[in-house]
Every structure is written in C-alpha cells, then in structure tokens.
Design an enzyme around this catalytic site. Structure first.
Site, PDB file in Angstrom:
ATOM      1  N   SER A 731       0.792  -1.223   0.000  1.00 20.19           N
ATOM      2  CA  SER A 731       0.000   0.000   0.000  1.00 20.19           C
ATOM      3  C   SER A 731       0.829   1.279   0.000  1.00 20.19           C
ATOM      4  O   SER A 731       0.278   2.371  -0.024  1.00 20.19           O
ATOM      5  CB  SER A 731      -0.984   0.001   1.166  1.00 20.19           C
ATOM      6  OG  SER A 731      -0.281   0.183   2.352  1.00 20.19           O
ATOM      7  N   LYS A 774      -5.480   3.643   9.435  1.00 21.84           N
ATOM      8  CA  LYS A 774      -4.630   4.609   8.737  1.00 21.84           C
ATOM      9  C   LYS A 774      -5.146   6.023   8.943  1.00 21.84           C
ATOM     10  O   LYS A 774      -4.376   6.956   9.164  1.00 21.84           O
ATOM     11  CB  LYS A 774      -4.596   4.262   7.249  1.00 21.84           C
ATOM     12  CG  LYS A 774      -3.763   3.018   6.982  1.00 21.84           C
ATOM     13  CD  LYS A 774      -3.809   2.641   5.533  1.00 21.84           C
ATOM     14  CE  LYS A 774      -2.865   1.462   5.263  1.00 21.84           C
ATOM     15  NZ  LYS A 774      -2.981   0.967   3.906  1.00 21.84           N
TER      16      LYS A 774
END
Ligand code: ATP
Ligand code: MG
Length: 867
Positions: A731, A774
């Site tokens: 990611s 996140k």
C-alpha cells in the site's frame, strides 16, 4: 564273656541293691554322675561300697515316693554301676561319679521298707564283626553330622562321639545323649546290639526330618511375620503422609480413596469426618461412558487395581484415571442467557465498538435459535489494547458460561495444545483438555489469545493442532495425546484473538468468523478513560473519587500527547502512573497532617498550609502542570509530526499489526546510471512496490516532458525511515512513486497531505486494507488531506463521522490523479507549458544516442498505456 572294660560278668553279684532312677536311664559303657538325696539311698550306697556296685533302674513314673514303691513301679531292665568317687555336698546330698558296667534284667525284686534288692541276670551282648562295627560307627557319626544344629552342646557331643571307637558303645552314648527321653528306656531294653544301633539311627533320622520340617515351618512363620511387619510399616508411613497432606490442605484421597476398611474405621469418632471424595471407581462409573471409552477406562482401572501401590506406574495410571473422572463427559451448563442481558453486559464492560457488539449479539441470537455452537469460532482482530481479550471474557459472561483463557503466542510445541503421549515422564494433557477439566462443563467459552503468533518448530506445528480443535468437521472426536480417547469439543465456543489476520494460517482463518476491531480516536479514548479506565485504575491504587479528578480536556490531552497508540493499554498505563504518584503523595500528606494534629493545629492552619501547597489539597485536580509533573513532558510533540517539506519526500499511511502509522518516504539522487537502491528493512512486497514505482515514474517521463537523460546520470536511493520495524505490504506504492516524482522534478509535495494505495505497473491505484487505522494515524499526525484508492469508497463511507471529521478525502483511480493532487502547481504535468529540467551536464555522443532510444521506448510505452 566280657562286658565293658574287661569286666567279667560272672564275677558280678547276683543279688544287688537297686536305686530307683527318675528322669532318664543310665547306659552302660560310660562314666556318669548322679546325685542322691534320699537318706535311705545314701545309706544303701554306703553298703554298696562293700558290694562294689549297685543297680540303677528307672521308675515308670517320676512322681512316686520312695517309701511307697512296689515292684510294678520299676522297669524290668537297669544298669549295674560302680562308684568311682563320691562327694558329700553342702546340701546334704551325695554326688556320685559312677562307672556304668552292664545291663541287667530283674528276675525278682524285694522291697523292704524302702530298701530295694533284686535278683538279676546280666546281659551278655554279641560282638559285631570288624566291618560291621566300622560301617555302623560311620553311619551313626554321619547321622549326627547331618543335624543342622550348630550349638555348643551338639558340637561337644560330636567331639565326644568321634572318640568312641565301637559302634555299640557309640549307639549307647547317643541313646543317652541325643535320643529323646521317652525312647531311652526302650533302647536300654534292646539287648541285640545291631538292633539297638538301627533303632538309634532311626531315631536320629526321625529327629532330622522333624528338624527339617521345623526349620521350614519356622521360615514360613518368620516370613509371614516379616510381611505383616512390612505391611504395618507401610501403613504407618501412609498414615504419616496422609497427615502431612491434610496439613497442607490437600485431600488424602489423592493418595488412595479406596483405602482399606481398617483405614476408614479408624477415623476416630471424636474427630469431625472430612467429606470424602467418592471412590474413583464410583466416579468413573458415574460418567456413563460408552463404547471404546468405557472399555479403555475400565481396562486401565483393572490394571491399576492389580498393581502394587508402590509401583511407579500405579500413580501414573491413577493420575490418568483421576483426570478422566474429572472431565465433563456429559455435563453441560444450561443455555439460559437473554439477549437483553447480554447487551447490557457488553455495554457495561466496553465503550463504543458498536459494530463489534452488534456482531456479537447477532451471533448470540443465532446461537439462541440453533441451541448449539457447532461451527462457530469468533476471531477478534485488532491492534493491541483495543479490548479483544476483554470482549471475549464479556461474551462468556453474557452467555453465563464458564470461560478458560490461554495464549498460544510464541507457542511452538504441538503438545501444548494436544498434550504429550502418556509414555513420557511428566506427560500432561494439552490446554484444551486442561481447560475442560477446569471449567467442568462441556460447553464453556475458550478465549484463545494471540493465534497470529504461533510458530512452527521441530516440536510440530501448533497451528495444525489448533486447526484440529477448531474445525467443526473434526472436533467432535478430538483426541488429546495424553487422554488418548475421543472427546467431543464441538460444544465449546471458541473465541480467538489476534493482532493481524496476515499470519494466521489460511485454513485456520477460513474456519473463523472474523470481527475486526480498529483503534480508538482520542475522543473515544477520553470516554473509555472517563467511564472505565479511571475508576478501574483508581480502585486498583486504593484511591477514591474524592482523591483525584480529571477534566475531559485533560483526559483528551493524555490521549493526544502521551498515549497516541491505537488501543488504550498505554492510556491505562499513564493513568496508573498518575495514580501511583498521587497515592504516594496522599500517604505522605496524611503523615504530615497527623503530626500537625498532634501538635494541636487549628483548622485554619490546615487551610493555610493547603493554600501554600505545603499540604495536599483534595481532590487532586489534574491540570497541565500536574500532568507534566506526573507524566513528564509529552511524548508526542508538534515537531515530531511527519511532514513532506523537502524535495524527494512523501508521506504515506501504513498499517501494521500495532495499528496505523504515518510513513515518511525519502528519495535521494546520487551519481550513477539509473539504479534503484532501497533501504529501510522492507519486505519483498514493498521492494517490488518500490521497483514498480520507479519503473512507472520513468515510463511517464516522456509524457511529462522530463529529460530522460537525467536517469542516465543519476541513481536513486529510496529509504523508508524507522528501519527498526520491518514493514511490508503493497500500500505504499503510490507514496513511493510520489517521492521519486518529487525528486525527479524537484518539487515539494503538498502540505499536510498523506496517501495510501497500491500502484500497478501501468499506473492504476489499487485498494488497500486497514483504512480506519490509517485514518486514525493520519489524524494523530495532523494530516488534513488524505488520498485513498477509489475502490475503498465503501470503507470510507463506513467510517464514523468523528473519525473523518476535519479531513478531506480524495478518491483516486490512477497515479496521474495522485500526482495532480500532490503537486497542484506541477510544472511538468501534461498539458501545462513544458519546462526543461535543471540544466543537464553535457552528454557524450553515445549517451545522446542512448537517451534518444530510451525516450523513444518510453514514448511507445506511454502510448500503449493510454490505449
Ligand atoms: N472499548 C473499551 N471499553 C472499555 N475498556 C476497554 C475497551 N477496549 C479496551 N479496554 C480496556 O483496555 C485494556 C486492554 O484490553 P485487552 O487486554 O482486551 O486488549 P487486547 O485487544 O486483548 O490486546 P492484545 O492484542 O495486546 O492482547 C483492558 O483493561 C480493557 O478493559
Ligand atoms: Mg489480548
């Protein structure tokens, strides 16, 4: 015609005095002493000196008075003796030393006022031949030697016997010394020498046989006594051990509950009787086992029953059977929970996490309808300290079930789950059977922590063993190595917890219902702190609500500046630290106050000192100052915020098992020929991402009007700081590409921005996981704008408003969009007026050619991409 010692029988008197003998007869051919006490006898003896001898004859019974004797009281055979010496003893008796001459037979007897005289015929004996004599002598001696008796008496006898050369005399000697008294007269009356020897031999043999039998019996008896004694000592020992165990508080049943009746009777009446555990066999029977299990258990019991209790195997088998008896083979706890109550318990124990609670309640509702738990394993996944374990325990409480918690983190031995085989010394069942033994029901809740942290080792794969336990297809016949009997564990409700699903073996993960917990926002932490952690920690440190108070602002500050992790464990630790210090201050303060009271201080004096701070004012109100006093300077500072404020930097968002994290990526160019160097403990996937990012940026250079020759002269070093933590996952792809682009074009990335997304080689932005984590991490880092893959829109919609608050989200589909947002005033963006790169150093002709080829290639690539 000779008898012993060359005495001529014809010369012996025909009429002799007779002295009656009691006890045993005297045999001829020997010297002997007798004691005479009877006055009349003594008188007779004086006469006899003249007669040169007299006769000794046995009385048939010992008890008769000398004055009342008749002829019938005497035996008919006696021995003629001569007096060799005589001594008058101090007791008035006479001790006579006699020579015994020969046998005689009484022809007739005259008894006159106690004086006995008799007419006798002396017995002439045939002599034996030399060989006969020798044979008989040795036979007699041998018979004597065979006697096992080694007493001094017998030794003397043997010695004497060895000095008697003639068989007949030896026979008489033995008859007088070894043969029992009741047989002596019979031997005296046997006139035939050979026959007498035979009789003596016979008696000796008989004696020997009796002796053997006697020894045997003696041995048997002493053995019996020995074993009785041994048993006695063992029992005493056992009684002692039992007493010791009782003192230690352990039941003596451990030792042996089927103790002998003697033992039970002995429990003295005045002592109160301890309730005894039922006998093992009764407990085993009460389990109502069937089939293989029943047979195996009964076999083991029989084996144990036939064993000596001292046999070490006895205690092994017993321990095993005790465990079998303790297991809940057929005992279930009732399923009588109500959904309402369960909801209440979950609310009581945990703040927020609404979706987790809802999932749990749904699960419970299904369970209520289906009335069994077969095939249901809940897996709670989330960062540390987010309440996974405590929710597991709350579920058990909500279901009103017993629970057993164990951790498989770091477990590398299969035996910890499945037990050791019984053949090993110190073998034990595994955690599953242990848990069932502890909870004593067949349908408890098992909370298994840290399933993501098992490792495979030489001792086997614990994950595979756990799979066997958790798999609904197999777990109705789960077989622990120690128990070695199938046990149905399908009614157990398993709740496992993990920080990440990545390291949970796939087959295990497939069988579980994963419920994800994400970290908490500072607001949530504030509430959890206020409602749960502060009261809990306060009580733990002996403080009351009147001792210390917090404002919401302060709790928020703790969460923001001291405990910015995903969970609340560190938050809890901060509170503990404050309470510890406050507790200390209070104790010291109490001491001061007590002293003042002793000195007779007025209440005004107290308030005065409180005002000056000499005494502690209650409650202690936590403020900025106190926070620094107790917790020190804030750990998370403004300047620790990660910002991409230089060329070659970008900010990404990562997700690790410890929660979300903000990641700074740095790119630097160094002289070289277009190589890519990567550092920062990156895993394989992340290295691939870096390569993709590099290739991608190179590929778009042409379309962005970037001079390709730059790559001919420079190499790129890409670094992800905080190298101590290994990172992996795709990611960070767009973040890496952004950093490289920033470096190549010499532009700085937009302020307060962070991004996450996987990059494909052709520039597509692919979806990512752990969005909430996140975003929470981004919030902590004061990020205002976040770029996420457009495929994650669904996840974004699901995020609670307070998590999204104050952040602008951009959903991006490809890398061009990312670059447009990250570099809003991009000089190189397609369509803008193209600018040349900072003046490139002069090129050699070959370099020029290579650059031309490269630029042509990249043009072709970007054309293809557009297609
Ligand atoms: N939502 C919540 N409400 C109230 N207390 C909570 C909440 N979440 C966590 N806690 C508290 O935080 C502490 C840590 O929780 P717990 O031990 O369950 O964490 P965990 O998720 O199992 O962590 P780990 O992954 O490290 O095992 C416990 O005291 C728990 O009560
Ligand atoms: Mg835990």
């Amino acid at each position: 015609m000779k008898e012993n010692n060359d005495i001529v029988i014809e010369n012996l008197p025909k009429v002799i005095f007779i002295i009656p003998m009691r006890g045993c007869p005297v045999f001829p051919g020997l010297y002997t002493t007798i004691e005479v006490s009877d006055k009349q006898d003594i008188e007779i003896i004086r006469h006899c000196e003249r007669f040169n001898g007299f006769g000794l004859v046995m009385l048939k019974s010992d008890g008769k008075d000398n004055n009342r004797l008749s002829e019938d009281d005497f035996y008919k055979v006696g021995t003629f003796v001569r007096i060799k010496n005589q001594i008058n003893t101090i007791y008035g008796t006479k001790s006579l030393f006699l020579e015994t001459v020969c046998r005689f037979k009484i022809d007739n007897m005259l008894i006159d006022r106690g004086t006995v005289t008799a007419n006798v015929t002396y017995i002439q004996e045939d002599e034996l031949s030399r060989i006969e004599d020798k044979a008989f002598t040795s036979a007699l001696r041998e018979a004597l030697d065979q006697r096992a008796d080694r007493s001094v008496l017998l030794e003397n006898l043997r010695f004497n016997a060895s000095n008697i050369p003639e068989a007949i005399r030896l026979a008489d000697y033995l008859a007088s010394s070894v043969v029992p008294r009741n047989k002596q007269q019979e031997l005296l009356e046997e006139f035939n020498g050979k026959a007498r020897i035979m009789k003596v031999l016979h008696v000796l043999q008989e004696e020997l046989a009796v002796q053997h039998m006697h020894d045997e019996i003696q041995g048997m008896v002493s053995k019996r006594i020995d074993s009785r004694q041994r048993e006695y000592f063992l029992r005493e020992e056992m009684r002692f051990i039992r007493k010791q165990l009782d003192e230690l508080g352990h039941g003596a049943d451990e030792l042996d509950s089927e103790e002998s009746e003697e033992e039970t009777e002995e429990g003295s009446a005045d002592k109160p009787k301890r309730p005894r555990k039922p006998k093992l066999i009764d407990r085993l029977k009460a389990l109502n086992l069937t089939g293989e299990t029943y047979e195996t258990v009964m076999d083991e019991y029989q084996k144990m029953a036939s064993m000596d209790t001292n046999n070490p195997e006895y205690s092994m088998v017993r321990t095993y059977l005790e465990m079998v008896a303790d297991l809940p083979w057929n005992s279930f706890s009732p399923d009588d929970f109500s959904l309402e109550e369960a909801r209440k318990i979950l609310e009581q124990d945990h703040y927020g996490i609404k979706d987790v609670k809802d999932r749990v309640l749904e699960f419970l509702a299904v369970r209520k309808l289906r009335k069994d738990t077969k095939g249901s394993i809940i897996c709670l996944v989330g960062p540390p300290g987010t309440g996974k374990t405590s929710i597991g325990i709350s579920i058990a409480k909500a279901l009103k079930k017993k629970y057993y918690r164990f951790s498989v983190g770091g477990m590398r031995d299969e035996a910890e789950i499945k037990g050791h085989r019984r053949t090993y010394i110190g073998a034990m069942p595994g955690q599953i059977i242990k848990g069932l033994r502890v909870t004593k029901t067949k349908n408890p809740v098992f909370v298994i922590d840290e399933v993501d942290k098992m490792t495979v080792s030489a001792q086997g794969d614990p994950a595979a063993a756990l799979l066997e336990v958790l798999d609904p297809e197999q777990n109705s016949t789960f077989r622990d190595h120690y128990l070695d009997l199938p046990f149905d564990v399908s009614n157990v409700l398993f709740i496992v917890t993990a920080n990440t699903t990545d390291t949970i073996p796939r087959p295990l993960l497939d069988r579980m219902e994963v419920i994800e917990l994400s970290g908490y926002t500072s607001d949530e932490k504030l509430h959890i702190g206020k409602k749960y952690l502060v009261p809990k920690s306060r009580a733990k440190h002996g403080l009351k609500s009147t001792d210390i108070t917090y404002t919401d602002k302060m709790l928020h500050k703790i969460a923001e500046e001291y405990a910015r992790e995903a969970g609340v464990r560190h938050f809890e630790k901060c509170l503990d630290k404050i309470h510890r210090k406050v507790a200390m201050e209070i104790v010291e303060d109490e001491y001061k106050r007590a002293q003042m009271r002793e000195e007779g201080a007025t209440s005004a004096a107290f308030s005065e000192k409180e005002a000056t701070g000499e005494l502690l004012k209650r409650p202690v109100r936590i403020n900025d100052e106190k926070l620094i006093k107790y917790l020190g300077q804030p750990i998370f500072h403004e300047d620790e915020v990660i910002r991409a404020n230089k060329v070659g930097m970008s900010v990404g968002l990562a997700w690790t098992s410890l929660g979300g994290d903000v990641l700074a990526i740095e790119a630097q160019h160094i002289p070289g020929r277009g190589e890519l160097k990567i550092t920062g403990q990156l895993g394989d996937v992340m290295q691939e991402s870096a390569n993709i990012a590099y290739s991608y940026i190179k590929s778009i250079c042409a379309s962005h009007g970037i001079d390709m020759t730059w790559f001919e002269r420079n190499s790129i070093h890409l670094h992800v700081p905080e190298g101590a933590t290994p990172k992996d996952g795709p990611s960070a792809g767009i973040t890496m590409a952004t950093a490289i682009y920033s470096l190549v074009t010499g532009q700085v990335m937009a302020k307060d921005m962070a991004m996450t997304g996987e990059l494909s080689l052709l520039g597509k932005v692919m979806p990512i996981g752990g969005l909430k984590e996140k975003v929470l991490a981004a919030r902590r880092n004061m990020v205002k704008t976040i770029l996420i893959p457009k495929f994650n829109k669904r996840d974004l919609d699901k995020l609670e408003a307070n998590v999204k608050e104050g952040i602008t989200f951009h959903l991006v589909g490809d890398m061009e969009e990312v670059l447009a947002l990250a570099f809003p005033s991009d000089k190189y963006a397609p369509g803008t007026g193209k600018a040349a790169l900072p003046a490139a150093p002069a090129q050699t002709p070959e370099e020029k050619l290579a650059a031309a080829v490269a630029s042509a290639v990249s043009k072709v690539i970007s054309e293809t991409m557009k297609g």
